[in-house]
Design a protein around this motif. Structure first.
Motif: not given
Length: 601
Positions: A318-325, A394-401
Motif C-alpha cells: 500500500v502506498y500514497g501520501r499523508l498530508l495534514v490540514r 493523498d490521505l489528508v489528516y485534520e487534527p482536532l481543533r
C-alpha cells in the motif's frame, strides 16, 4: 567476525532445545546459555500464572544441507482446565520453531499460538523469550550507541539496598568498586519498539557478542512507540512480543469464551559474533548493527516453513501520501513528516492488531501487509489487499481543533520530553545518564525532586512569562509529607484574556502522555469548587513514572469551556491530581491548549 559454528553446533543445538522444551533434563548451572519462553496470563476466578508454553511433541520440519528447522508443539488439554492440577495451562495450542541456516552465525526463533473455537476465556499480559547468559563471561551490555556499559553482577543486587520497589537496588558493595553508589533497575534500560532492533552482551575472555535482533515490529503489540524491556543484569536478554509495561491493563489481550485466534510471534534472530583479543570490543557492536540492518532488509523472511508466516508473494503493498490540514495554522497542506503508518482490522481498537507500522520520513509512505487483511486508515475507507500494489493517493489528516490557539503549554509529540526533567539526587545515580540530557528521565527517584523544588507551594505557570522547558515539571506527582504519607498537588495556569466572547464555547485540550492510578480535576477561577468543572476520573496503570519512562499510553481530553467560566483580565486554571496513596500516582502532560471559539471559514 562471525562464529563459524554451524557445522558442529547443529547436533548440540537440537539436544539443548529438546532438553529444554521436553524437560528430559535441566541445563547445568554452568551452561553458557539458558533459554525459555513464558506467557503471563489469567482467567476469571484464577490468579495470574506463568505458562512456559512447553512442547510435548518434537518434529524435524526441514533437514538439508542448507537449513534445519525443528518444531515443538503442544495441543491444549481441555480435561485439565479449571482444576488445581499442575498441568493447568493457558488455553492455546503451541508451535515453537527454531531454524538454522548454512553460514549463519546464530539461529532464528518464532512461535505460533492458536485458540480454537470453544476454548475458555482468558487474558494474556506478557509473551516473551528469555536468554540467561553465563555471568562469568558476559559483563558488558549494549542497547544503542549511547546506552552501553559495564553492568553489575547478580550478587551485587542481592547485597545492595532495595529501594522503592524490588526492581530498583542501590549498589552498596559491588564486586566492581566503580559501581558503588549507583542504582540498578532493569527499567532504566527500556526502549521504544521502533528503536529496539538489536541489543545484547559482550564477553571479554573470549571476545564474543550475544545479540537479540528483531527485524520487524509487525508481531509486537501496541505500536512503534510502545516501550519495553531489553537486556539487564543477569546477564539477561529478552525478546519481548507483548507486555503491559508502560501501558497497563489497557493493552491486555482479552479473549472471550469460544473466541478463535491465531498469531505468529517472530521470527527474531539470535546472533553471535567474535573478534580476536587485540581487537576493540566496539567492533562486535558495530558488526551486530550491520547484521541487524541485513536482517531488516531481508524481511519478510522467505525460509520459515510455517504456512502461517506469509512470504513476500503473499503480501500486498500500500502506498500514497499523508498530508495534514490545520486551517488555523497553515493556509496550505503540510507533509506528515513525523507520522507512523499502520494497518489494523476495521472496528477493532486493540493496538495488538496493528501490523506493518512504518515511520514516514516524508509525505510518501509504503506499507506491506498480509494477504486478504483489511486496511482501515479512515472510518469510511476499507480496502482488501490482494497481493498487489494499491495506490491510496493523498490521505489528508485534520487534527482536532475548534478554534485558534490562545496559548499552548508543551508540544504535541505524545511525550513529556520537552518539559523540565530535574537532575537526580546524588544518592541515586546511574552514571550512564549523568552526561546525557536526552535520557536524563531514566534516572531513579525523580518524582521525589518535585517536593524539593516546590517545598512550600505547588507549581504556578504564567502564560507569556513562564517557559515550559524550565518551569513545567515533567510529571504531575504527589507531595510527600511526614510519616511517609502523601497529599494531592494542585498546579495553576495563569493567563490573560483581553476580551471574552459571550454565549459561546472555548475549548481546553489536555493531552496526557502518561497516567498512573490518577485523577486530574480541572477548575476555572475557583479552586474551592466542591465539584470540578471537569474530571478525568480514575485513569491509568502504565506506571511510567516509577519505571523511568517519559510517556506511557496517550489520552486526549477535549473540554468545552462556556464563556461564563472565563473573565476579562487574568484567569486561573487549577489542575488537581487528587489521588495520593503513594509516590507514583500522577500524570505526564503531552500538551495543554486553550482554543478560542470557532471562526467562520
Amino acid at each position: 567476525m562471525k562464529l563459524e559454528f554451524h557445522q558442529f553446533i547443529g547436533h548440540v543445538f537440537l539436544i539443548i532445545i529438546i532438553t529444554l522444551h521436553l524437560h528430559l533434563s535441566l541445563l547445568a548451572s554452568s551452561s553458557p546459555v539458558n533459554l525459555y519462553w513464558d506467557v503471563v496470563w489469567d482467567a476469571d476466578g484464577h490468579s495470574s500464572s506463568t505458562d512456559w508454553i512447553l512442547g510435548s511433541v518434537f518434529n524435524v520440519i526441514v533437514q538439508n544441507e542448507d537449513q534445519v528447522e525443528v518444531s515443538f508443539t503442544n495441543k491444549w488439554d481441555s480435561t485439565a482446565w479449571n482444576t488445581s492440577d499442575a498441568n493447568w495451562r493457558l488455553p492455546v495450542n503451541v508451535d515453537r520453531r527454531y531454524i538454522m541456516l548454512r553460514g549463519s552465525s546464530g539461529f532464528y526463533a518464532y512461535a505460533k499460538l492458536e485458540r480454537e473455537e470453544g476454548y475458555p476465556a482468558s487474558n494474556i499480559y506478557q509473551i516473551r523469550t528469555v536468554y540467561k547468559l553465563d555471568q562469568d563471561r558476559f559483563h558488558y551490555m549494549a542497547i544503542s550507541d549511547e546506552r552501553q556499559r559495564m553492568m553489575p553482577m547478580p550478587q551485587d543486587r542481592v547485597s545492595g539496598l532495595p529501594l522503592a520497589y524490588k526492581e530498583a537496588v542501590l549498589l552498596t558493595d559491588p564486586i566492581d568498586p566503580d559501581l558503588r553508589g549507583e542504582v540498578d533497575d532493569k527499567y532504566q534500560y527500556s526502549c521504544e519498539d521502533k528503536d529496539n532492533r538489536v541489543h545484547g552482551w559482550i564477553s571479554f575472555e573470549p571476545q564474543i557478542g550475544f545479540w537479540v535482533i528483531t527485524p520487524s515490529n509487525e508481531f509486537r503489540s501496541a505500536g512503534p512507540v510502545k516501550q519495553d524491556l531489553t537486556s539487564h543484569v543477569g546477564p539477561i536478554s529478552l525478546a519481548m512480543f507483548h507486555s503491559a509495561h508502560y501501558a497497563g491493563a489497557d493493552v491486555t489481550m482479552k479473549f472471550q469464551e469460544g473466541e478463535p485466534w491465531k498469531k505468529v510471534f517472530g521470527p527474531y534472530y539470535v546472533y553471535l559474533n567474535s573478534v580476536s583479543a587485540d581487537t576493540d570490543i566496539q567492533t562486535l557492536w558495530g558488526d551486530a548493527k550491520h547484521q541487524m540492518a541485513q536482517e531488516v532488509r531481508s524481511w519478510p523472511y522467505e525460509f520459515p516453513s510455517s504456512v502461517n508466516f506469509p512470504k513476500s508473494v503473499q503480501r500486498g503493498f500500500v502506498y500514497g501520501r499523508l498530508l495534514v490540514r490545520d486551517r488555523y495554522r497553515w493556509k496550505t497542506l503540510r507533509s506528515a513528516s513525523s507520522a507512523s503508518m499502520g494497518l489494523a482490522v476495521p472496528g477493532i481498537e486493540d493496538s495488538g492488531t496493528k501490523l506493518g507500522l512504518n515511520a514516514v520520513r516524508d509525505i510518501n509512505f509504503g506499507l506491506k501487509q498480509t494477504i486478504m487483511d483489511v486496511l482501515r486508515l479512515k472510518e469510511y475507507m476499507k480496502v482488501f489487499i490482494t497481493c498487489s500494489a494499491i495506490d491510496l493517493g493523498d490521505l489528508v489528516y485534520e487534527p482536532l481543533r475548534n478554534g485558534p490557539t490562545l496559548w499552548q503549554i508543551g508540544f504535541p509529540d505524545r511525550t513529556a520530553l520537552e518539559f523540565y526533567v530535574p537532575e537526580p539526587s546524588r544518592l541515586f545515580v546511574n552514571k550512564l545518564y549523568t552526561d546525557n540530557d536526552v535520557n536524563k528521565f531514566r534516572q531513579y527517584g525523580l518524582w521525589e525532586r518535585y517536593a524539593e523544588l516546590y517545598p512550600d507551594e505547588d507549581l504556578i505557570y504564567t502564560v507569556g512569562v513562564s517557559d515550559y522547558h524550565r518551569d513545567w515539571f515533567f510529571a504531575h506527582v504527589t507531595r510527600k509529607v511526614d510519616n511517609d504519607t502523601y497529599k494531592p498537588t494542585t498546579w495553576q495556569i495563569i493567563f490573560h484574556l483581553n476580551n471574552v466572547l459571550q454565549s459561546t464555547n472555548y475549548t481546553l485540550r489536555i493531552a496526557l502522555a502518561s497516567a498512573s492510578r490518577s485523577e486530574v480535576q480541572v477548575r476555572f477561577n475557583d479552586p474551592e469548587l466542591s465539584e470540578p468543572h471537569f474530571s478525568t476520573m480514575f485513569i491509568g496503570t502504565d506506571n511510567a513514572i516509577a519505571r523511568h519512562g517519559i510517556h506511557g499510553l496517550y489520552r486526549l481530553y477535549n473540554i468545552d469551556v462556556p464563556s461564563e467560566w472565563l473573565t476579562v483580565g487574568n484567569n486561573t486554571i487549577y489542575l488537581k491530581q487528587s489521588r495520593h496513596i503513594g509516590p507514583f500516582e500522577g500524570v505526564m502532560y503531552d500538551y495543554i491548549r486553550l482554543e478560542g471559539p470557532p471562526r467562520r471559514r
